[in-house]
Design a protein around this motif. Structure first.
Motif, PDB file in Angstrom:
ATOM      1  N   GLU A 152       0.835  -1.200   0.000  1.00  0.00           N
ATOM      2  CA  GLU A 152       0.000   0.000   0.000  1.00  0.00           C
ATOM      3  C   GLU A 152       0.872   1.253   0.000  1.00  0.00           C
ATOM      4  N   PRO A 153       0.334   2.363  -0.547  1.00  0.00           N
ATOM      5  CA  PRO A 153       1.093   3.614  -0.530  1.00  0.00           C
ATOM      6  C   PRO A 153       1.330   4.073   0.901  1.00  0.00           C
ATOM      7  N   ALA A 154       2.454   4.722   1.116  1.00  0.00           N
ATOM      8  CA  ALA A 154       2.773   5.221   2.456  1.00  0.00           C
ATOM      9  C   ALA A 154       3.711   6.420   2.341  1.00  0.00           C
ATOM     10  N   GLU A 155       3.486   7.427   3.166  1.00  0.00           N
ATOM     11  CA  GLU A 155       4.393   8.566   3.261  1.00  0.00           C
ATOM     12  C   GLU A 155       5.468   8.186   4.270  1.00  0.00           C
ATOM     13  N   ILE A 156       6.681   7.912   3.803  1.00  0.00           N
ATOM     14  CA  ILE A 156       7.693   7.317   4.671  1.00  0.00           C
ATOM     15  C   ILE A 156       8.501   8.349   5.467  1.00  0.00           C
ATOM     16  N   ARG A 157       8.556   9.593   4.989  1.00  0.00           N
ATOM     17  CA  ARG A 157       9.228  10.672   5.714  1.00  0.00           C
ATOM     18  C   ARG A 157       8.869  11.976   5.001  1.00  0.00           C
ATOM     19  N   ARG A 158       9.416  13.083   5.495  1.00  0.00           N
ATOM     20  CA  ARG A 158       9.188  14.373   4.869  1.00  0.00           C
ATOM     21  C   ARG A 158      10.522  14.969   4.443  1.00  0.00           C
ATOM     22  N   GLN A 159      10.514  15.656   3.312  1.00  0.00           N
ATOM     23  CA  GLN A 159      11.720  16.292   2.785  1.00  0.00           C
ATOM     24  C   GLN A 159      11.348  17.716   2.401  1.00  0.00           C
ATOM     25  N   GLY A 198       9.716  19.760   4.032  1.00  0.00           N
ATOM     26  CA  GLY A 198       8.334  19.997   4.432  1.00  0.00           C
ATOM     27  C   GLY A 198       7.286  19.284   3.606  1.00  0.00           C
ATOM     28  N   VAL A 199       7.712  18.471   2.635  1.00  0.00           N
ATOM     29  CA  VAL A 199       6.779  17.772   1.743  1.00  0.00           C
ATOM     30  C   VAL A 199       6.901  16.270   1.973  1.00  0.00           C
ATOM     31  N   GLY A 200       5.752  15.581   2.008  1.00  0.00           N
ATOM     32  CA  GLY A 200       5.765  14.144   2.201  1.00  0.00           C
ATOM     33  C   GLY A 200       6.452  13.417   1.053  1.00  0.00           C
ATOM     34  N   VAL A 201       7.284  12.437   1.384  1.00  0.00           N
ATOM     35  CA  VAL A 201       7.975  11.625   0.384  1.00  0.00           C
ATOM     36  C   VAL A 201       7.134  10.378   0.123  1.00  0.00           C
ATOM     37  N   PRO A 202       6.649  10.185  -1.115  1.00  0.00           N
ATOM     38  CA  PRO A 202       5.800   9.024  -1.389  1.00  0.00           C
ATOM     39  C   PRO A 202       6.603   7.729  -1.366  1.00  0.00           C
ATOM     40  N   GLY A 203       5.964   6.691  -0.881  1.00  0.00           N
ATOM     41  CA  GLY A 203       6.631   5.397  -0.827  1.00  0.00           C
ATOM     42  C   GLY A 203       5.628   4.265  -0.840  1.00  0.00           C
ATOM     43  N   TRP A 204       6.150   3.067  -0.649  1.00  0.00           N
ATOM     44  CA  TRP A 204       5.324   1.866  -0.550  1.00  0.00           C
ATOM     45  C   TRP A 204       5.691   1.111   0.717  1.00  0.00           C
TER      46      TRP A 204
END
Length: 305
Positions: free
Chosen positions: A284-291, A293-299
């Motif tokens: 499932e998609p997951a926001e793994i951290r922020r860079q 100030g913007v969420g970094v998309p991940g799985w």
């Protein structure tokens, strides 16, 4: 592996190198390049100065070839690439090999270990370990427990702490001695192994782990299939491999982003898992951290042996 020299051995060259770094930090790439060239006149074998010269030249699109030549000179002096010259070459379009070397990752995190957790958790909103624990509980229930666990790229032990209460014997694997020293202080790990994931996993006994986890580790690897295959061999039948990866908009392949990290296509992740003999239990998609100030998309993925 010997760390990159902090000094050229020439006091005047070292002083000019410091000035060159300051000039580049202030946005004066021309001055930085001139100063780096002066360093190299006095200390032509000083790899960090070649790297700095490349970085300064790369700021001017008209000097990309000269920048690449400087990065190759740094690489020739540092074949294991603790300086990260291959990463800079990849940014210039030369991606002929793995851009992020184990030696670079080791040097990066050895220098980062003491402030790693505060920066990652407070600065970047890192939540990979918490996401993985929650996924495991969702799949196996609140009473789940894994007897033997491999923490791949264990770092300072954030993942180990997240697994408290559901993990039995923990083994941590990491390239960085500095990170492993921090993980040892947690008292959570029965074993800590230093080395490349693929190499260390290849020495683990088949069917010796109930769970493997890799939180934000594959951002440093272009090819994740070899690690998945070794992890599948080490897992018991029915064992799980829980992981996070950074995502890119495409379906396949790995893309080296402007952040110097690899993002992986979801279709390639599925294919690599299948080739390793791992079935997708959760993806499932997951926001793994922020860079910035913007969420970094991940799985977020959990794969079953």
């Amino acid at each position: 592996m010997r760390a990159p020299a902090r000094s050229s051995g020439d006091l005047l060259a070292d002083r000019r190198y410091a000035w060159a770094e300051a000039a580049l930090a202030e946005g004066d790439a021309g001055a930085a390049a001139d100063l780096a060239a002066q360093v190299l006149e006095r200390a032509p074998g000083y790899g960090p100065a070649w790297l700095l010269l490349g970085r300064a030249r790369a700021a001017d699109p008209a000097l990309r070839d000269e920048a690449a030549a400087a990065f190759r000179a740094a690489l020739a002096l540092d074949p294991e690439d603790a300086l990260g010259a291959r990463l800079h070459l990849a940014e210039l379009g030369d991606a002929s090999e793995e851009a992020i070397s184990p030696a670079y990752v080791r040097a990066l995190f050895d220098g980062y270990a003491g402030r790693f957790e505060r920066h990652l958790v407070e600065g970047l909103g890192y939540c990979g370990p918490a996401l993985i624990r929650a996924a495991l509980v969702r799949l196996r229930g609140p009473e789940v427990r894994f007897g033997r666990v491999l923490d791949l790229g264990c770092g300072t032990g954030l993942m180990g702490r997240a697994l408290c209460g559901i993990a039995g014997t923990l083994t941590g694997i990491d390239l960085s001695p500095g990170m492993l020293a921090e993980a040892r202080r947690t008292g959570l790990y029965a074993r800590l192994q230093e080395g490349d994931l693929r190499d260390v996993l290849s020495r683990e006994t088949s069917g010796s782990a109930d769970l493997a986890v890799a939180a934000d580790v594959f951002i440093y690897l272009r090819e994740i299939g070899p690690v998945l295959r070794e992890a599948a061999r080490v897992l018991v039948p029915g064992g799980l491999f829980a992981l996070t990866v950074q995502a890119h908009p495409g379906e396949r392949g790995a893309v080296l982003g402007a952040d110097g990290r690899y993002a992986h296509g979801v279709a390639s992740l599925r294919e690599d898992a299948g080739a390793a003999g791992l079935a997708v239990a959760l993806l499932e998609p997951a926001e793994i951290r922020r860079q910035n100030g913007v969420g970094v998309p991940g799985w977020l993925a959990v794969l079953a042996r």
